[in-house]
Design a protein around this motif. Structure first.
Motif, PDB file in Angstrom:
ATOM      1  N   ALA A   8       0.834  -1.200   0.190  1.00 53.21           N
ATOM      2  CA  ALA A   8      -0.084  -0.266   0.093  1.00 53.21           C
ATOM      3  C   ALA A   8       0.443   1.317  -0.093  1.00 53.21           C
ATOM      4  O   ALA A   8       0.145   2.397  -0.608  1.00 53.21           O
ATOM      5  N   GLN A   9       1.516   1.152   0.768  1.00 57.01           N
ATOM      6  CA  GLN A   9       2.621   2.639   0.560  1.00 57.01           C
ATOM      7  C   GLN A   9       3.785   2.480  -1.018  1.00 57.01           C
ATOM      8  O   GLN A   9       4.195   3.828  -0.852  1.00 57.01           O
ATOM      9  N   GLU A  10       3.359   1.700  -1.345  1.00 55.87           N
ATOM     10  CA  GLU A  10       4.444   2.097  -2.393  1.00 55.87           C
ATOM     11  C   GLU A  10       3.076   2.336  -3.257  1.00 55.87           C
ATOM     12  O   GLU A  10       3.206   3.588  -4.817  1.00 55.87           O
ATOM     13  N   LEU A  11       1.491   2.602  -3.448  1.00 54.19           N
ATOM     14  CA  LEU A  11       0.691   2.786  -4.430  1.00 54.19           C
ATOM     15  C   LEU A  11       0.707   4.438  -4.311  1.00 54.19           C
ATOM     16  O   LEU A  11       0.895   5.036  -3.425  1.00 54.19           O
ATOM     17  N   ARG A  12       0.822   4.951  -5.577  1.00 49.47           N
ATOM     18  CA  ARG A  12       0.518   6.962  -5.369  1.00 49.47           C
ATOM     19  C   ARG A  12      -1.285   7.156  -5.582  1.00 49.47           C
ATOM     20  O   ARG A  12      -1.943   6.276  -6.051  1.00 49.47           O
ATOM     21  N   THR A  13      -0.692   8.243  -5.539  1.00 45.44           N
ATOM     22  CA  THR A  13      -2.443   9.077  -5.581  1.00 45.44           C
ATOM     23  C   THR A  13      -2.140  10.379  -6.594  1.00 45.44           C
ATOM     24  O   THR A  13      -1.417  11.190  -5.662  1.00 45.44           O
ATOM     25  N   VAL A  14      -3.322  10.702  -6.941  1.00 43.20           N
ATOM     26  CA  VAL A  14      -3.670  12.065  -7.537  1.00 43.20           C
ATOM     27  C   VAL A  14      -4.538  12.628  -6.116  1.00 43.20           C
ATOM     28  O   VAL A  14      -5.583  12.389  -6.202  1.00 43.20           O
ATOM     29  N   ILE A  15      -4.075  14.412  -5.878  1.00 43.25           N
ATOM     30  CA  ILE A  15      -4.959  15.150  -5.624  1.00 43.25           C
ATOM     31  C   ILE A  15      -4.997  16.134  -6.219  1.00 43.25           C
ATOM     32  O   ILE A  15      -3.968  16.753  -6.478  1.00 43.25           O
ATOM     33  N   VAL A  16      -6.269  16.947  -6.532  1.00 40.53           N
ATOM     34  CA  VAL A  16      -6.850  18.397  -6.474  1.00 40.53           C
ATOM     35  C   VAL A  16      -7.487  18.745  -5.807  1.00 40.53           C
ATOM     36  O   VAL A  16      -8.833  18.517  -6.019  1.00 40.53           O
TER      37      VAL A  16
END
Length: 137
Positions: free
Chosen positions: A5-13
């Motif tokens: 889970a720590q390796e997954l990335r997220t895009v936030i706008v």
């Protein structure tokens, strides 16, 4: 590929809009408005509803996972090997509404999808602003 889970990335706008949450909610949940700023869809704000977004480049398969009218909307976003979740959060603000979009689940080997989402959501937010400016309150 086992990814933690720590390796997954997220895009936030995040953006503030000079409109009430009800108006943004309509733009996020009514298919004719969604089409005007995002893509064609057969969306319905019903938990468990399967729908897809369609564009000239292909389609995105989705399932609604959370609906809290005028506050939270979430759905899965599956396309070209990307299994992610898009979550919209609306918070009333002094100026209108603070809108946050979070797309989570990008694996390290999905750099192109991650960069595409970072660019694409900025563009979609710009189109959303234009749709909201034209829509009656």
């Amino acid at each position: 590929m086992n990814v933690t889970a720590q390796e997954l990335r997220t895009v936030i706008v995040e953006r503030d809009f000079p409109h009430p949450p009800e108006k943004l909610w309509r733009a996020l949940t009514q298919p004719h408005l969604i089409e005007a700023w995002l893509m064609q869809s057969d969306f319905r704000p019903v938990t468990g509803h399967h729908f897809n977004f369609r564009a000239d480049w292909g389609a995105v398969d989705c399932v609604v996972t959370e609906v809290e009218p005028q506050r939270t909307l979430a759905y899965t976003w599956s396309a070209y090997g990307l299994e992610s979740v898009v979550t919209w959060t609306l918070e009333p603000s002094a100026a209108g509404t603070h809108l946050r979009m979070e797309q989570s689940g990008f694996r390290p080997d999905q750099e192109q999808a991650y960069q595409g989402a970072k660019f694409g959501w900025q563009k979609f937010f710009g189109a959303l602003e234009q749709v909201l400016a034209k829509e009656a309150a």
